[in-house]
Scaffold this motif. Sequence first.
Motif, PDB file in Angstrom:
ATOM      1  N   PRO A 172       6.463  -4.033 -11.527  1.00 45.27           N
ATOM      2  CA  PRO A 172       6.795  -3.850 -10.109  1.00 45.27           C
ATOM      3  C   PRO A 172       5.682  -3.112  -9.378  1.00 45.27           C
ATOM      4  O   PRO A 172       5.143  -2.116  -9.866  1.00 45.27           O
ATOM      5  CB  PRO A 172       8.080  -3.018 -10.156  1.00 45.27           C
ATOM      6  N   VAL A 173       5.336  -3.620  -8.189  1.00 40.57           N
ATOM      7  CA  VAL A 173       4.278  -3.042  -7.369  1.00 40.57           C
ATOM      8  C   VAL A 173       4.912  -2.356  -6.157  1.00 40.57           C
ATOM      9  O   VAL A 173       5.722  -2.963  -5.452  1.00 40.57           O
ATOM     10  CB  VAL A 173       3.278  -4.113  -6.914  1.00 40.57           C
ATOM     11  N   LEU A 174       4.528  -1.090  -5.927  1.00 43.32           N
ATOM     12  CA  LEU A 174       5.019  -0.342  -4.787  1.00 43.32           C
ATOM     13  C   LEU A 174       3.903  -0.167  -3.768  1.00 43.32           C
ATOM     14  O   LEU A 174       2.785   0.228  -4.115  1.00 43.32           O
ATOM     15  CB  LEU A 174       5.514   1.044  -5.209  1.00 43.32           C
ATOM     16  N   ALA A 191       4.207  -6.379  -2.377  1.00 38.47           N
ATOM     17  CA  ALA A 191       5.157  -5.354  -2.799  1.00 38.47           C
ATOM     18  C   ALA A 191       6.452  -5.915  -3.362  1.00 38.47           C
ATOM     19  O   ALA A 191       7.028  -6.853  -2.815  1.00 38.47           O
ATOM     20  CB  ALA A 191       5.465  -4.417  -1.638  1.00 38.47           C
ATOM     21  N   ASP A 192       6.899  -5.294  -4.430  1.00 43.51           N
ATOM     22  CA  ASP A 192       8.267  -5.455  -4.905  1.00 43.51           C
ATOM     23  C   ASP A 192       9.151  -4.358  -4.324  1.00 43.51           C
ATOM     24  O   ASP A 192      10.369  -4.506  -4.262  1.00 43.51           O
ATOM     25  CB  ASP A 192       8.312  -5.384  -6.435  1.00 43.51           C
ATOM     26  N   GLU A 193       8.513  -3.273  -3.907  1.00 43.84           N
ATOM     27  CA  GLU A 193       9.232  -2.148  -3.306  1.00 43.84           C
ATOM     28  C   GLU A 193       8.369  -1.545  -2.211  1.00 43.84           C
ATOM     29  O   GLU A 193       7.141  -1.451  -2.364  1.00 43.84           O
ATOM     30  CB  GLU A 193       9.539  -1.087  -4.373  1.00 43.84           C
ATOM     31  N   PHE A 194       9.011  -1.151  -1.110  1.00 43.80           N
ATOM     32  CA  PHE A 194       8.303  -0.462  -0.029  1.00 43.80           C
ATOM     33  C   PHE A 194       8.869   0.937   0.095  1.00 43.80           C
ATOM     34  O   PHE A 194      10.075   1.121   0.270  1.00 43.80           O
ATOM     35  CB  PHE A 194       8.432  -1.200   1.300  1.00 43.80           C
ATOM     36  N   ASN A 195       7.980   1.924   0.011  1.00 44.78           N
ATOM     37  CA  ASN A 195       8.404   3.324   0.002  1.00 44.78           C
ATOM     38  C   ASN A 195       7.874   4.060   1.219  1.00 44.78           C
ATOM     39  O   ASN A 195       6.696   3.945   1.570  1.00 44.78           O
ATOM     40  CB  ASN A 195       7.907   4.016  -1.269  1.00 44.78           C
ATOM     41  N   LEU A 196       8.754   4.861   1.820  1.00 45.69           N
ATOM     42  CA  LEU A 196       8.354   5.731   2.921  1.00 45.69           C
ATOM     43  C   LEU A 196       8.425   7.183   2.463  1.00 45.69           C
ATOM     44  O   LEU A 196       9.504   7.670   2.109  1.00 45.69           O
ATOM     45  CB  LEU A 196       9.260   5.523   4.125  1.00 45.69           C
TER      46      LEU A 196
END
Length: 308
Positions: A172-174, A191-196
């Motif tokens: 998984p790529v963030l 992205a597999d995940e988007f982080n704030l």
Amino acid sequence: MELRIFTEPQQGASYDDLLAVARTAEAAGYGAFFRSDHYLAMSGDGLPGPTDAWITLAGLARDTERIRLGTLMTAATFRHPGPLAISVAQVDAMSGGRVEFGLGAGWFEAEHTAYGLPFPSTKERFERYAEQLEVVTGLWGTPDGGTFSFEGAHYRLVDSPALPKPAQAKIPVLVGGLGPKRTPALAAKYADEFNLPFAGVDAAVEQFARVDAACEAAGRDPGEITRSVALVVCVGRDGAEVARRAGRIGREEAELRENGLTGTPAEVVDKLGTWRERTGISRVYLQVLDLADLDHVELVAAEVAPQL
């Protein structure tokens, strides 16, 4: 909603300190143990000194059993993408397929000058960041027996055997951050995940909407990307314990209540409910700043997580 532990070892932590937190988090049922990728403390003396993110995660890969491991975020300015792809794939194999890969452009100029690392302009850092995402994911995604070549403005690879492969079919790529244009576009592509990190609810709503729009423009279903946030955590069984924990990390309780997840377990559950309702997040990285306070980690797992 899944809770994960996020640490900042550059502020002062040995490998053994991190291992204790990771094993406590694993036993308590957290979804993952993540760490920052920094070489210089932002405040204080940072003793005993920094630890390297991927060397740390390699050790944890062998010293833990189930918990997932990753970075928020690996700095693209610290490493070349080819060797980075090798390191991350190796740690993934060492962990039995438990690695997640967060990559960012790099931002802290002082740590670059302190350790002799070039610190290009913002424009060049984002160019390198975009190329690194393409190279790393391209190396991992090259079929067995194939080769990978890349010609960019900053990196050039010719007939790479694209080895080793990760243990997982896809690491998984963030991708994350508040950049209004390039960041959402990169998220839509990779992205597999988007982080704030450390954003308010209103800002998060706006940025997640930008990522959704970038996905739609790229012909991708926005629902394929997990939404997450990173927030400092300071939980106590009562007000006195909250105040004590805030003091231990050198923060004002009022500021923590405004910008983090602070209060009794019931108060934190209510705040997480607001985040969920307004932003659609399904994952939260709890920034734990007092790594010696393992009771804090266990308290959140016992009294907050079950209510989510």
